[in-house]
Design an enzyme around this catalytic site. Structure first.
Site, PDB file in Angstrom:
ATOM      1  N   GLY A  72      44.336  21.970  47.918  1.00  0.00           N
ATOM      2  CA  GLY A  72      44.201  21.584  46.512  1.00  0.00           C
ATOM      3  C   GLY A  72      45.289  22.197  45.652  1.00  0.00           C
ATOM      4  CB  THR A  73      46.810  25.577  45.662  1.00  0.00           C
ATOM      5  OG1 THR A  73      45.535  26.228  45.566  1.00  0.00           O
ATOM      6  CG2 THR A  73      47.846  26.334  44.863  1.00  0.00           C
ATOM      7  CG  ASN A 155      36.323  26.815  39.833  1.00  0.00           C
ATOM      8  OD1 ASN A 155      36.856  26.244  38.886  1.00  0.00           O
ATOM      9  ND2 ASN A 155      36.570  28.074  40.127  1.00  0.00           N
ATOM     10  CD  GLN A 183      34.568  23.449  43.373  1.00  0.00           C
ATOM     11  OE1 GLN A 183      33.554  23.030  43.915  1.00  0.00           O
ATOM     12  NE2 GLN A 183      35.216  24.521  43.816  1.00  0.00           N
ATOM     13  N   GLY A 204      40.149  19.634  51.149  1.00  0.00           N
ATOM     14  CA  GLY A 204      39.246  19.324  52.258  1.00  0.00           C
ATOM     15  C   GLY A 204      38.103  20.308  52.427  1.00  0.00           C
ATOM     16  CG  HIS A 205      38.508  24.714  51.639  1.00  0.00           C
ATOM     17  ND1 HIS A 205      37.802  25.761  51.100  1.00  0.00           N
ATOM     18  CD2 HIS A 205      39.618  24.581  50.890  1.00  0.00           C
ATOM     19  CE1 HIS A 205      38.476  26.247  50.061  1.00  0.00           C
ATOM     20  NE2 HIS A 205      39.585  25.545  49.912  1.00  0.00           N
ATOM     21  CB  THR A 241      55.306  17.197  61.642  1.00  0.00           C
ATOM     22  OG1 THR A 241      56.698  17.021  61.906  1.00  0.00           O
ATOM     23  CG2 THR A 241      54.489  16.465  62.691  1.00  0.00           C
ATOM     24  CB  CYS A 329      36.862  43.910  41.725  1.00  0.00           C
ATOM     25  SG  CYS A 329      37.144  45.659  41.546  1.00  0.00           S
TER      26      CYS A 329
HETATM   27  N1  PLP Z   1      40.949  23.759  42.044  1.00  0.00           N
HETATM   28  C1  PLP Z   1      39.643  24.098  41.996  1.00  0.00           C
HETATM   29  C2  PLP Z   1      38.803  23.623  40.862  1.00  0.00           C
HETATM   30  C3  PLP Z   1      39.100  24.898  42.997  1.00  0.00           C
HETATM   31  O1  PLP Z   1      37.810  25.252  42.934  1.00  0.00           O
HETATM   32  C4  PLP Z   1      39.928  25.327  44.069  1.00  0.00           C
HETATM   33  C5  PLP Z   1      39.408  26.219  45.113  1.00  0.00           C
HETATM   34  O2  PLP Z   1      38.558  27.072  44.870  1.00  0.00           O
HETATM   35  C6  PLP Z   1      41.274  24.922  44.080  1.00  0.00           C
HETATM   36  C7  PLP Z   1      41.738  24.136  43.046  1.00  0.00           C
HETATM   37  C8  PLP Z   1      42.200  25.337  45.158  1.00  0.00           C
HETATM   38  O3  PLP Z   1      41.999  24.561  46.341  1.00  0.00           O
HETATM   39  P1  PLP Z   1      42.603  25.074  47.710  1.00  0.00           P
HETATM   40  O4  PLP Z   1      41.794  26.250  48.130  1.00  0.00           O
HETATM   41  O5  PLP Z   1      42.457  23.912  48.655  1.00  0.00           O
HETATM   42  O6  PLP Z   1      44.028  25.399  47.458  1.00  0.00           O
END
Ligand code: PLP
Length: 406
Positions: A72-73, A155, A183, A204-205, A241, A329
């Site tokens: 996602g990042t 999130n 999310q 995906g996760h 790839t 923290c």
């Molecule tokens: N954006 C949101 C709203 C998330 O909750 C998260 C992961 O916690 C991410 C982006 C980042 O996703 P990834 O862990 O696949 O980089």
């Protein structure tokens, strides 16, 4: 008794059927999908199928709108950086104060290093976005804004933003629109072909696929500049790839998420609501944070006043319950999360905010066990709390003990 996992917004278990679907792509199906021979083309077909499965869950018009990424990042970064590169005369970004660091840190970095102006939309006490400020920005600065990037659902609280409307407003103003839907995907229905969203991030996760695979949805016709250049993979939009096994897994996970959407919004939601009611009816000085009306069906964030979130988590963990806290923290001091602060949740409550995030693997029996476990933990911690006296909270705890926000 088995431990109970209620931290699905952090990450999810990979579905056993998803594992089964991906395994052959580590062994006999090892070809490079770009190769002409049958080893390669078999994998190529599998990727095509996965692309369709993702397309269907998102309700995208075409499978070519699906770009596989590493997470996602990466999808968030690609979207924002692409817009800035594609529109070099536009040096402003609109985002919100409650975004994930995947967006917020990048924006801060761009502000510091590139002089990009970042407009950060505020939220109210329920986490609802300031639509009047958004409208004003679009009205006054549309020709300077490269992209709007606002999350579909938060999130920490599960609060859902009015993304359809925000995308439409950006479209009318001629501004590109990206949403971090990490999310939201798989939890609420989507039909991207009928919306004005240009780009959207998936991870995906968060939906029972493995870690390290993501998607950037790119609406056909949207101007785009790749982050990774090199080979012609993903139609030249993301070189490298392909992570075939994880892509197949994500496809399968999307297919399963689609089949379970109704379950998510009925059964999972009912478990979440029961958990909420069960806790709030027994624990005083506790309240739901975020927007209870517009909220992901699996997410419950409760602020327990006058208790420390990390302590709650430790005792929950001891009782075999995994949840997460709104405080992190950092450098030795416990700071409430930026999301709690943005909503103006008092310090003494923000510190004790706990997120319970469910999935289709949870059961009502587990929910009942959590409902039974939580009240004694809170009572035990309140006994130790400097904010809590014989008969309840001490007077003016904010002034007595709590530092003010920086
Ligand atoms: N954006 C949101 C709203 C998330 O909750 C998260 C992961 O916690 C991410 C982006 C980042 O996703 P990834 O862990 O696949 O980089």
């Amino acid at each position: 008794m088995d431990d109970i996992y209620l931290d699905n917004n952090a990450t999810t278990m990979v579905d056993p059927e998803v594992v089964e679907a991906m395994l052959p792509y580590f062994t006999e199906q090892f070809g490079n999908p770009s190769s002409i021979h049958s080893f390669g083309s078999q994998v190529g077909h599998a990727l095509k199928k996965a692309r369709r499965q993702v397309q269907q869950l998102l309700g995208a018009e075409h499978d070519s709108e699906i770009i596989f990424t590493s997470c996602g990042t990466e999808s968030d970064s690609t979207a924002i950086l692409s817009a800035l590169k594609a529109l070099p005369d536009r040096r402003e970004i609109v985002t919100s104060v409650v975004e994930h660091p995947a967006v917020l840190s990048l924006c801060e970095h761009l502000e510091k290093t590139e002089g990009i102006k970042v407009h950060t939309l505020k939220v109210d006490a329920k986490g609802r976005i300031d639509m009047a400020a958004y409208e004003k920005l679009l009205h006054e600065r549309a020709d300077k804004i490269a992209i709007v990037s606002v999350m579909w659902a938060n999130n920490e609280t599960g609060t859902i933003f009015p993304i359809e409307q925000m995308a439409e407003m950006a479209y009318v103003a001629g501004v590109m629109f990206h949403t971090d839907a990490v999310q939201a995907v798989g939890k609420i229905p989507m039909d991207l072909k009928s919306l004005k969203i240009d780009m959207l991030s998936v991870s995906g996760h968060k939906l029972h696929a493995p870690k390290g695979i993501g998607v950037l949805y790119l609406k056909r016709g949207t101007r785009f500049r790749p982050l990774l250049r090199g080979g012609h993979q993903e139609r030249g939009r993301r070189a490298g790839t392909e992570n075939a096994a994880s892509i197949v897994a994500l496809g399968k996970a999307c297919e399963m998420a689609q089949a379970n959407l109704e379950h998510e919004n009925t059964v999972v939601k009912a478990m979440r609501d029961r958990l909420q009611e069960g806790i709030l009816s027994q624990v005083s000085h506790a309240f739901v944070t975020g927007d209870p009306e517009h909220r992901l069906p699996n997410t419950l964030n409760i602020a327990f006043e006058y208790i420390e979130g990390e302590a709650i988590l430790l005792l929950l963990n001891k009782a075999g319950i995994a949840a997460s806290s709104g405080s992190a923290c950092t450098s030795g001091s416990l700071e409430p999360s930026h999301v709690m602060r943005a909503m103006g949740i008092p310090y003494t409550a923000a510190h004790g905010s706990i997120r319970f995030s469910l999935s289709r693997y949870n059961t009502m029996d587990e929910v009942d066990r959590v409902i039974a476990a939580v009240p004694p933990i809170m009572a035990q911690l309140r006994k130790m709390s400097p904010y809590w006296g014989e008969k309840g909270p001490v007077e003016n705890p904010e002034q007595a003990f709590a530092p003010t926000y920086a």
